[in-house]
Design an enzyme around this catalytic site. Sequence first.
Site, PDB file in Angstrom:
ATOM      1  CB  CYS A 134      95.958  94.106   4.455  1.00 59.62           C
ATOM      2  SG  CYS A 134      94.997  95.365   3.570  1.00 59.62           S
ATOM      3  CB  CYS A 137      92.401  94.696   5.259  1.00 60.67           C
ATOM      4  SG  CYS A 137      92.952  94.596   3.546  1.00 60.67           S
ATOM      5  CG  ASP A 138      92.984  93.158   8.894  1.00 62.63           C
ATOM      6  OD1 ASP A 138      91.773  93.051   8.627  1.00 62.63           O
ATOM      7  OD2 ASP A 138      93.843  92.365   8.487  1.00 62.63           O
TER       8      ASP A 138
END
Length: 315
Positions: A134, A137-138
């Site tokens: 992701c 997300c990261d």
Amino acid sequence: MTETRDTVILGSGCAGLTAAIYSARANLKPLVLEGHEPGGQLSITSLVENFPGWPEGIQGPELIDNMKKQAARFGADFQLAHLNRVELGTHPFRLHTSAGEIVTRTLVIASGASARWLGLPSEQALIGHGVSSCATCDGFFFRDRPIAVIGGGDSAMEEALFLTRFASKVTLLHRRPQFRASKIMLERAMAHPNIEFRTNTVVDEVLGVEEKEVKGLKLRDVVTGMTETLHVDGMFLGIGHEPNAKMFAGQIDLDDEGYVLTQGNIFTTRHGVVVPGVYACGDVQDRRYRQAITAAGTGCMAALEAEKYLEEHGR
């Protein structure tokens, strides 16, 4: 005699646990089947910094544990079981699980989608420690650092383009000589000066298991057999997700990739007609956003609609 539940929730990720919180507060005494991946993808996510209310961030497993405790405090029941077969043609619905048969008046499908991985032991050991599926997300954690993206479709191009906002360089690795991404996505990625393309290349090993952080990738050219080490600080998988919805095929509508088709984000259908009492939320029906907060939002919606359905049908 099998007890008939008011609400059963399939899945214990962000969507399922939010649905459990809301339905438990409505005194529906929901039963949550935790599935084969209890906690969903957040359970293998390290620091979550984009969930509202946590200014310093929170560990994914801790966030899931907090949500589960919150649902249990209001009366939600949990069972470590997974669904084998379901009967949605008659009401109440019958669920055949690894723990036995369950009968329910409403069903919330929150079974999620599992990221596709390469299947390397070193990759699995470093998920959440430099290996991610992701970018949204990261990506922030890799500011001014070199990273690699694996894949050749639109998902990989989108991940690579997004990650250029942070990474010093993005190397896109694809095992085939040609990309299967759409022309427009491929052209956008190829036009970006910080993305390098490597075809006919596979990852044989992710380096850094002992250090518990990605130190590089051992690459192999599938044509020549030559190997080399690519020095990167992170590896992102862009090879898609697998929705956990195969057991519903033929009973509710799925799209061509197996995601649950919904109306109004949560209402399931059969041949285009809404199936009363059956709702889907989170990543099992969301192929676009796949975020914890959007999953929580649809989990809330599903629980509220289940409550409304039961009230209208003489609970």
